[in-house]
Scaffold this motif. Structure first.
Motif, short mmCIF file in Angstrom:
data_model
loop_
_atom_site.label_atom_id
_atom_site.label_comp_id
_atom_site.label_asym_id
_atom_site.label_seq_id
_atom_site.Cartn_x
_atom_site.Cartn_y
_atom_site.Cartn_z
N GLN A 1 11.64 -4.46 -15.29
CA GLN A 1 12.57 -5.49 -14.82
C GLN A 1 12.81 -5.36 -13.32
OE1 GLN A 1 16.39 -5.23 -16.74
NE2 GLN A 1 16.83 -7.38 -16.46
N TRP A 2 13.00 -4.12 -12.84
CA TRP A 2 13.22 -3.92 -11.40
C TRP A 2 11.94 -4.19 -10.59
CZ3 TRP A 2 17.66 -4.25 -9.32
CH2 TRP A 2 18.80 -3.82 -9.98
N LEU A 3 10.80 -3.89 -11.20
CA LEU A 3 9.53 -4.19 -10.54
C LEU A 3 9.40 -5.69 -10.32
CD1 LEU A 3 7.21 -2.32 -9.66
CD2 LEU A 3 6.06 -2.85 -11.80
N SER A 4 9.79 -6.44 -11.35
CA SER A 4 9.77 -7.91 -11.25
C SER A 4 10.77 -8.39 -10.21
CB SER A 4 10.08 -8.51 -12.63
OG SER A 4 10.16 -9.90 -12.55
N PHE A 5 11.94 -7.75 -10.19
CA PHE A 5 12.97 -8.11 -9.20
C PHE A 5 12.43 -7.90 -7.78
CE2 PHE A 5 16.46 -6.65 -6.44
CZ PHE A 5 17.33 -7.74 -6.52
N ALA A 6 11.75 -6.77 -7.58
CA ALA A 6 11.19 -6.47 -6.25
C ALA A 6 10.16 -7.53 -5.85
CB ALA A 6 10.55 -5.09 -6.24
N ASP A 7 9.29 -7.89 -6.79
CA ASP A 7 8.21 -8.85 -6.48
C ASP A 7 8.74 -10.27 -6.29
OD1 ASP A 7 6.01 -7.28 -6.27
OD2 ASP A 7 5.47 -7.39 -8.39
N CYS B 1 -6.03 -4.00 -9.60
CA CYS B 1 -5.71 -4.63 -8.32
C CYS B 1 -4.23 -5.00 -8.27
CB CYS B 1 -6.55 -5.90 -8.12
SG CYS B 1 -8.28 -5.55 -7.91
N GLY B 2 -3.69 -4.97 -7.07
CA GLY B 2 -2.29 -5.38 -6.88
C GLY B 2 -1.36 -4.19 -6.95
N SER B 3 -0.32 -4.25 -6.12
CA SER B 3 0.57 -3.09 -6.01
C SER B 3 1.28 -2.78 -7.33
CB SER B 3 1.59 -3.31 -4.90
OG SER B 3 2.37 -4.44 -5.18
N SER B 4 1.69 -3.82 -8.07
CA SER B 4 2.43 -3.57 -9.32
C SER B 4 1.56 -2.85 -10.34
CB SER B 4 2.93 -4.90 -9.90
OG SER B 4 3.87 -5.48 -9.05
N ALA B 5 0.33 -3.35 -10.53
CA ALA B 5 -0.57 -2.74 -11.52
C ALA B 5 -0.94 -1.32 -11.11
CB ALA B 5 -1.83 -3.60 -11.68
N VAL B 6 -1.29 -1.15 -9.84
CA VAL B 6 -1.70 0.17 -9.36
C VAL B 6 -0.54 1.16 -9.44
CG1 VAL B 6 -2.45 1.48 -7.32
CG2 VAL B 6 -3.52 -0.72 -7.87
N ALA B 7 0.63 0.72 -8.95
CA ALA B 7 1.80 1.60 -8.94
C ALA B 7 2.22 1.97 -10.36
CB ALA B 7 2.96 0.95 -8.19
N SER C 1 0.84 -1.21 0.00
CA SER C 1 0.00 0.00 0.00
C SER C 1 0.87 1.26 0.00
CB SER C 1 -0.92 0.00 1.23
OG SER C 1 -1.95 -0.95 1.08
N LEU C 2 1.99 1.21 0.72
CA LEU C 2 2.89 2.36 0.73
C LEU C 2 3.44 2.64 -0.66
CD1 LEU C 2 4.86 1.64 4.04
CD2 LEU C 2 3.07 3.35 3.69
N LEU C 3 3.72 1.58 -1.41
CA LEU C 3 4.20 1.77 -2.79
C LEU C 3 3.15 2.50 -3.62
CD1 LEU C 3 6.03 1.34 -5.22
CD2 LEU C 3 5.13 -0.99 -5.44
N ALA C 4 1.89 2.09 -3.48
CA ALA C 4 0.82 2.75 -4.22
C ALA C 4 0.70 4.22 -3.82
CB ALA C 4 -0.50 2.02 -3.98
N LEU C 5 0.81 4.48 -2.53
CA LEU C 5 0.68 5.86 -2.04
C LEU C 5 1.82 6.75 -2.52
CD1 LEU C 5 -0.55 4.96 1.52
CD2 LEU C 5 -1.80 6.40 -0.09
N ILE C 6 3.03 6.21 -2.51
CA ILE C 6 4.18 7.00 -2.99
C ILE C 6 4.04 7.27 -4.48
CG2 ILE C 6 6.68 6.92 -3.41
CD1 ILE C 6 6.92 5.44 -0.72
#
Length: 1302
Positions: free
Chosen positions: A99-105, A71-77, A26-31
């Motif tokens: 690529q980095w988004l995938s690395f994070a997940d 839905c989901g932090s990746s899609a929303v962010a 949720s913090l990722l989405a908010l930032i």
């Protein structure tokens, strides 16, 4: 935290997030939302069931619940970051961000949660399992650390979604698990993480983050909070399914229903169960790994304790100016202090930096041309900072390049007297040390104090420039207060005054009451306020209110009516002389010819009608104070209004009625407000966004004040300067600065050049008093009573002639004021050569070739040099202007002493402790409050101080950062990375010189002999490419292109590939006489690469290139220049051996080598040479493999290398990697590895690849795909699909092959 700070937003979308402070998704989405132009409405409840949103965060697009749902932090962010242009600026960057988004997940989140969740009480705590998870987390973070070593941010030069996603993935470890020693190991990750979370928009969401001190269980949360945390951590996208962040206990299911809304659906419960199953598998796998570790292993020898690296210095006695001893062997490692010792005094004594070097007379024509550039003279006020270092790194690199090209080259040094800045510094020093003001000393004694201070500080600046390696001709160094330059300033003033270009007038100026002087626009900081703000003002105990709009009324004379006006400076109403309304405003047509009554005096003021009034602002009526407002000044002139001056030079009220007379201006602000309230004419106060002008030197509020001053008429000169660029006579690079240039010059105002200071060039103008009753006495503002002169006698003769009296009847009073510092700087390009006298230097070096400086002083200095050069010499002062970006700190903040981020280049070169940085602040002129603030900034950015980087690394980093048209966020840690590059150079040359041998003699010319191997031809081709790129980069001022070309050649091509690939050639030559000829050719190639590579590097890294160059044998010892600094720069005319064919072939070879190395790494074959079968698509590829077999075998550390055609079968038991669509690598593993584990690994990789294919298939199958997706992207998708299908086939084949081995 964020849910306390966020206010009501009027966005069209709704963002559903968890209220838990540790829900990183949720913090990722908010930032991400913070970077949007339109912030979504934030809701901390579960999305309504009708939305079919699987989990939080969820984003509902559209005004209501019927809109699309993400839905989901990746899609929303991704969606939010894209709206804020933070998902990459081009296709390449977008791919990198994804690529980095995938690395994070997929990489970071699972291990982070496995380590942190037990500490938070969300899953059971198994210490052994947690230790294993922690080790895995550190492994993944070290991968990230390595990636961040050369970078400030993950993608590009600013914050992107990549940084947001990865930072949130490591947020919990930094808060709860990564202790100080861990953070020290992960220095690059820690530096990057702190940079991210200190960004203002991160702070707004996260608040202040405390880093972990000790990894211990977190204080247990209430059941509801724990459940919320567990629910918050539930994966929200397919990529996150592998995360153990799912609900970790059965209780979470029931608790979740009470905390987060309605009970979960059957589908959600199934997913939870699936997630728990995955977590159990993950834990089981970790336990198995732990058990394996328990099995007895062969005892390892204890590693010796790591000693601190010794710092080596050059301690051989060498008289300054004598050549350094280069006969002794090089130290084992690169040490900046050793390398940089003794070279500069030798260069200087030998005269290498003088244009006279190598020629008998500088006036003799040089076929190569002349290059002249003057330094932007740094202020004498103190030490240089990294901004100056950038300027000098660029200028010296250009100067050295031109010198090495054989041009008559002069880079002229100088220093500016910096009128206001210097006077302020010395006044503060005088008050602090002796408790005296300048008035206590008197003008002459105070000026002596400044000269004394200048002699101390000026040397430091020149010392810094020498430490930076700046190849300036010090015999031509100038100071703007030197007699030669002072004479030129005087001459310029007198000539321009005689022509009427300089004139005297009483106008509004920027006035600093603290300095008692007018100041230039560049010395005014515009502070933006959003509303009511209390600001400190010198001379006031309490802070003063700004950012409010006060409304009050004026009574119409002879009527009961009133007119309401508003102002942000209520005290100035005491100087009002009119009220203005728009001519078309119907509300005030009946007031034409009417007057208003001033409430505090007998003054009756007209109502004037003027187009400048905005009818829609406030009441449409405005007060007019011509003597204290720039807009009102123009209105006053148009309507012939009274100019009522109510302020003296100290900010005290004058020409006003009691009780306001003699009050300080901001005390009067309160008194006027109270008086208006008493009369019933006060209406209201409300917040008002505004810009407050603040003096950058004194921090005082700048007042517009009417003063008689000297002005330069700029209209004609500005037109000439603008036309010079429009007609192509003057080139400004980059050309996007043309807009600023034309905008300023086409709308220029006359330039006020008077400054009420003691330090500077006293204005050579005299007020005339005539001792003859027939001549009427003059006034100060009347230019007719002012004369200029080079001497007082000349001025007296002019006055006598003007008033037609004898000289003895003339009394003169010289103006007390001094000239604006920019006046002397404006004539710097020709005053340094003795203008107005005709000197040899003026004839040879004026006009100059180039001016290089920061874009922030384009019109303050550059434009004025062009205007004054054209006016006084009839010539442009230079042909080209290159403007570099402004240096900021790693966080993007402007360099400021009060922030503690102003860095002395010497501290980066030699290193400094945190305590040393503190000591510098204590010795500065900062106030105690500012010192404390600066210390906090230094502690945050440099907790361990600044490491020793060396001059060459600093220069290389500054040039590498310099991209045209953007500011530079300077990270000291990246400079350290280039010190490691210096060490790589050092080791390469040490190895190479050893390989060449003591008896090696290079050929007299660098040329091909025809016997070069494929490796020789390739490295020479890459050398020529580097020569071409460097030459083009210098000509186009593309410095990152130069540094990249040099870095890639030395590191990736010469060291990583060529030196490794030729080792077998030299080893075979020792055993086989037939191979000795090939080894000799190889040595000549290696020498050419070293010698030319160092020459390419010399303009940017002068010290290490000189040190290493001196260790190489010369081609023609009797004729070759003594120093690399005067050796010719390589050019494409000589180095013309670039071959696209050889380059393409070697690219293929490198791809194959990387694939083999990757396989070896995957299977941990560190010392075992496995046989390699290369399955080639056609005979041409087979031939290519055979041609480069030695290089492939050597670089990949392979055993036998066997090329196969498509028909030939690959032996069983090989691991497979796809090098390209032309070649597949098969590495024989039979008997070397655990087959079952490899099958499991390949199956997992195959599954990941199938998921990629499913996603791509789903994307391409959408109904509107063909219409909405660009053709280029469709083609890319089709190519991706083809590649995935080919790779899946290879996975299937590999799995089958392994199964046959089982």
């Amino acid at each position: 935290m964020w849910f306390h700070q966020i206010t009501q937003f009027k966005g069209m979308s709704s963002l559903y997030v968890s209220p838990h402070p540790d829900d990183f998704r949720s913090l990722l989405a908010l930032i991400s939302a913070e970077f949007c132009t339109l912030y979504p409405r934030t809701i901390t409840a579960d999305p309504p069931a009708s939305l079919n949103a699987r989990s939080r965060p969820a984003l509902v697009l559209g005004a209501g619940e019927g809109g699309s749902v993400l839905c989901g932090s990746s899609a929303v962010a991704w969606y939010l970051a894209s709206q804020g242009k933070r998902a990459g600026l081009c296709n390449k960057q977008q791919s990198q961000v994804w690529q980095w988004l995938s690395f994070a997940d997929n990489e970071l989140t699972p291990v982070s949660c496995a380590v942190v969740f037990p500490l938070m009480g969300m899953i059971g705590l198994d210490k052994k399992l947690q230790q294993t998870s922690r080790a895995e987390m550190m492994r993944v973070l070290k991968v990230l650390d390595q990636a961040l070593e050369p970078r400030t941010f993950l993608v590009g030069e600013g914050i992107t979604l990549a940084d947001m996603a990865v930072a949130m993935a490591v947020l919990l470890p930094f808060k709860y698990a990564l202790e100080a020693p861990d953070r020290k190991v992960l220095c690059n990750v820690t530096r990057w993480f702190l940079t991210c979370i200190n960004q203002p928009l991160f702070v707004k969401v996260l608040g202040k983050i405390s880093l972990c001190e000790k990894m211990v269980p977190v204080t247990p949360k209430s059941s509801s909070t724990a459940a919320a945390a567990a629910a918050a951590a539930s994966p929200a996208s397919p990529a996150a399914d592998a995360s153990p962040a799912a609900d970790a206990s059965p209780a979470a299911e029931s608790t979740d229903a009470t905390v987060n809304g309605p009970p979960k659906t059957e589908a959600q419960l199934k997913k939870d169960a699936k997630n728990r199953e995955k977590l159990e598998k993950f834990q089981k796998k970790q336990k198995e790994m732990e058990e394996k570790k328990k099995q007895p292993q062969a005892e390892k020898k204890a590693k010796p304790e790591k000693k601190e690296r010794e710092v080596i210095t050059y301690d051989i006695p060498t008289t300054p100016g004598d050549k350094k001893d280069v006969d002794r062997p090089l130290p084992d490692e690169y040490h900046p202090q050793y390398v940089e010792a003794a070279w500069y005094p030798w260069w200087e004594k030998q005269g290498f930096f003088k244009p006279e070097y190598g020629r008998t007379n500088i006036s003799e024509p040089n076929p190569q041309g002349v290059f002249m550039m003057c330094i932007p003279p740094p202020n004498v006020t103190g030490s240089l900072h990294l901004g100056h270092a950038l300027t000098n790194a660029i200028q010296d690199s250009l100067t050295r390049w031109h010198r090495m090209r054989g041009e008559t080259t002069l880079w002229n040094p100088g220093c500016d007297h910096a009128g206001i800045a210097t006077q302020v510094v010395v006044e503060k020093k005088l008050m602090r040390e002796r408790g005296m003001s300048r008035h206590d000393l008197g003008r002459d004694s105070f000026i002596q104090e400044i000269w004394k201070w200048k002699n101390e500080k000026g040397d430091r600046i020149y010392h810094q420039l020498k430490k930076l390696g700046s190849s300036l001709d010090w015999d031509r160094a100038c100071f703007t207060m030197d007699p030669k330059l002072s004479y030129a300033v005087q001459e310029a003033f007198v000539r321009m005054h005689e022509e009427g270009v300089i004139y005297r007038s009483k106008r509004l100026v920027n006035w600093s009451c603290t300095l008692n002087s007018a100041i230039s626009d560049i010395e005014v900081d515009k502070r933006e306020l959003t509303g009511r703000t209390l600001l400190p003002v010198p001379g006031y105990k309490e802070k003063v209110e700004f950012g409010v709009l006060v409304s009050f009324s004026y009574k119409i004379v002879g009527s009961d009516e009133e007119v309401i006006v508003a102002t942000t400076r209520i005290e100035t109403m005491l100087g009002d002389s009119a009220v203005a309304v728009h001519p078309a405003d119907p509300r005030y047509q009946h007031l034409k010819g009417k007057m208003v009554q001033h409430p505090f005096c007998d003054r009756k003021m007209p109502i004037v009608f003027d187009d400048f009034v905005d009818m829609n602002f406030g009441t449409g009526a405005v007060k007019i104070t011509p003597a204290h407002d720039h807009n009102d000044y123009d209105v006053g002139n148009r309507h012939n209004l009274d100019f009522n001056n109510i302020l003296d030079e100290n900010g005290l009220l004058i020409n006003v009625p009691a009780p306001f007379l003699g009050m300080k201006r901001f005390d009067a602000r309160k008194a006027v407000l109270q008086a208006l309230k008493g009369l019933g004419q006060f209406k209201e106060i409300k917040d008002n966004p505004m810009v407050v002008p603040v003096c950058s030197r004194s921090k005082d509020i700048v007042e517009p004040l009417l003063k008689p001053q000297w002005y330069v008429s700029c209209a004609d000169m500005a037109k000439q300067a603008a036309d010079a660029v429009r007609e192509g006579q003057l080139k400004i690079i980059p050309d996007h600065h043309h807009k600023t240039w034309f905008n300023w010059l086409d709308n220029i105002r006359d330039w006020c050049i008077s400054r009420q200071l003691w330090w500077g060039h006293r204005i050579p103008a005299y007020f005339v008093t005539v001792g003859d009753p027939s001549v009427k006495p003059g006034e100060d503002m009347d230019g007719h009573y002012w004369v200029s002169g080079r001497t007082e006698d000349e001025a007296r003769e002019k006055a006598a002639k003007r008033f037609n009296v004898s000289p003895d009847k003339i009394s003169l009073r010289q103006d007390e004021d001094v000239l604006d510092t920019w006046f002397s700087s404006g004539i710097f390009p020709f005053s340094i050569f003795g203008w107005p006298n005709e000197t040899q230097d003026l004839n040879v070096f004026y006009p100059g070739t180039l001016l290089e400086t920061g874009h922030d002083i384009l019109f303050f200095w550059v434009a004025r040099m062009v205007m004054m050069g054209l006016k006084l010499t009839g010539k442009l002062p230079f042909r080209e202007v290159y403007l570099h970006a402004v240096v900021r700190d790693a966080h993007g903040r402007k360099m400021s002493k009060s922030l503690g981020n102003v860095i002395d280049p010497l501290d980066v070169i030699t290193g400094i402790s945190l305590e040393g940085l503190y000591a510098q602040l204590t010795d500065s002129n900062l106030d105690p409050v500012e010192i404390e603030k600066a210390k906090q900034g230094q502690k945050s950015d440099y907790p361990s101080g600044i490491p020793e980087c060396g001059t060459d690394a600093l220069r290389f980093a500054l040039c590498a950062y310099t991209s045209q048209g953007r500011d530079i966020n300077m990270d000291v840690n990246r400079i350290l990375g280039y010190r490691h590059f210096c060490n790589k150079l050092w080791n390469a040359v040490k190895f190479a010189t050893k390989t060449l041998g003591d008896n090696f003699v290079p050929s007299e010319e660098a040329q091909l002999c025809g016997e070069e191997s494929v490796a020789d031809r390739w490295i020479l081709s890459r050398l020529c490419a580097a020569v071409s790129l460097c030459g083009a980069g210098f000509r186009a001022y593309e410095f990152p292109a130069i540094t990249t070309a040099i870095y890639n050649f030395w590191l990736y091509e010469l060291c990583d590939i060529y030196l490794e690939s030729v080792k077998p050639v030299f080893s075979k030559a020792e055993e086989d006489v037939a191979c000795q000829r090939q080894a000799l050719v190889c040595r000549q190639t290696l020498y050419t690469c070293l010698e030319v590579g160092l020459r390419l590097l010399a303009p940017i890294m002068p010290f290490v290139s000189e040190e290493l160059f001196q260790r190489l044998p010369r081609r023609r010892p009797q004729d070759d220049p003594p120093s690399i600094s005067v050796t010719s720069y390589p050019d494409t005319e000589q180095f013309c051996w670039q071959s696209d064919e050889v380059d393409h072939q070697m690219e293929f070879v490198i791809t194959v080598v990387k694939a083999i190395r990757s396989l070896r790494s995957d299977y941990n074959l560190t010392r075992t040479r496995a046989d390699c079968y290369l399955q080639c698509i056609d005979g041409e590829t087979v031939s290519l493999v055979q041609k480069y077999s030695l290089q492939i075998q050597t670089l990949s550390y392979s055993g036998a290398l066997i090329p196969l055609t498509g028909e030939q079968a690959v032996p069983l038991g090989c691991a497979v990697a796809i090098a390209s669509d032309r070649c597949t690598v098969n590495l024989m593993l039979k008997g070397l590895i655990d087959v079952e584990m490899e099958v499991s690994k390949l199956t997992t990789q195959k599954g990941d690849k199938e998921k990629q294919m499913d996603k791509l298939t789903e994307k391409m199958a959408k109904g509107d795909y063909k219409e909405k997706v660009p053709i280029k992207v469709q083609e890319q998708d089709a190519e991706k699909m083809r590649q995935i299908q080919v790779e899946l086939e290879k996975f299937n084949e590999a799995i089958e092959d392994f199964k046959k081995m089982m």
